[in-house]
Design an enzyme around this catalytic site. Structure first.
Site, PDB file in Angstrom:
ATOM      1  N   CYS A  13      58.572 -46.081 -22.193  1.00 14.62           N
ATOM      2  CA  CYS A  13      57.158 -46.464 -22.227  1.00 14.62           C
ATOM      3  C   CYS A  13      56.631 -46.085 -23.604  1.00 14.62           C
ATOM      4  CB  CYS A  13      56.355 -45.863 -21.080  1.00 14.62           C
ATOM      5  SG  CYS A  13      56.156 -44.082 -21.081  1.00 14.62           S
ATOM      6  N   CYS A  87      55.938 -51.173 -22.960  1.00  8.16           N
ATOM      7  CA  CYS A  87      56.173 -50.994 -24.406  1.00  8.16           C
ATOM      8  C   CYS A  87      56.308 -52.330 -25.106  1.00  8.16           C
ATOM      9  CB  CYS A  87      57.368 -50.091 -24.679  1.00  8.16           C
ATOM     10  SG  CYS A  87      58.955 -50.752 -24.196  1.00  8.16           S
ATOM     11  N   CYS A  91      61.237 -52.774 -27.791  1.00 10.18           N
ATOM     12  CA  CYS A  91      62.559 -52.338 -27.359  1.00 10.18           C
ATOM     13  C   CYS A  91      63.626 -53.298 -27.887  1.00 10.18           C
ATOM     14  CB  CYS A  91      62.592 -52.312 -25.828  1.00 10.18           C
ATOM     15  SG  CYS A  91      63.987 -51.429 -25.176  1.00 10.18           S
TER      16      CYS A  91
END
Length: 136
Positions: A13, A87, A91
């Site tokens: 997160c 997020c 990523c």
């Protein structure tokens, strides 16, 4: 021949202070050493969310000793399952990995009575994940 390697799960997160830490705490507690558990944040905070620590302690799970960590490409590379929680696109994506995005309310700044339902949703998702990984 059976694959006896433990699956690695990475929870991500933004601040790595609430949702991802609660998920990691549940997975460690419920799957034990059958799963390697990692958690990280795209912009890690300075400390865990104290309310997240409090509501996990109510469940008998102590996450107080963990600190927010920065998300690294290496952590994603070594993970079998990458679970993101708000997020966005920060990523890195590697072929052959299982990615899931868990849409969960951010517990930051919320009182315990609002964080408990988030915690309970995380627990249900972690229990389902354990079943899917076949490590129950």
């Amino acid at each position: 021949m059976t694959d006896t390697r433990r699956p690695t799960v990475l929870f991500v997160c933004v601040h790595n202070a609430g949702r991802s830490q609660m998920a990691a705490g549940y997975l460690r507690a419920l799957a034990g050493d059958r799963v390697e558990v990692l958690s990280a944040g795209s912009e890690p905070g300075d400390a865990l969310n104290p309310v997240a620590v409090e509501v996990m302690a109510e469940e008998g799970i102590d996450i107080a000793g963990y600190t927010p960590a920065i998300l690294t490409t290496e952590a994603v590379r070594e993970s079998d399952v990458v679970i993101t929680m708000g997020c966005g696109d920060t990523c890195p994506i590697f072929p052959g990995k299982r990615y899931e995005d868990w849409e969960l309310t951010d517990p930051a700044g919320r009182p315990a009575e609002e964080v408990r339902p988030i915690r309970d949703e995380i627990k249900a998702r972690v229990e389902a994940l354990i079943g899917e990984l076949g490590v129950a």
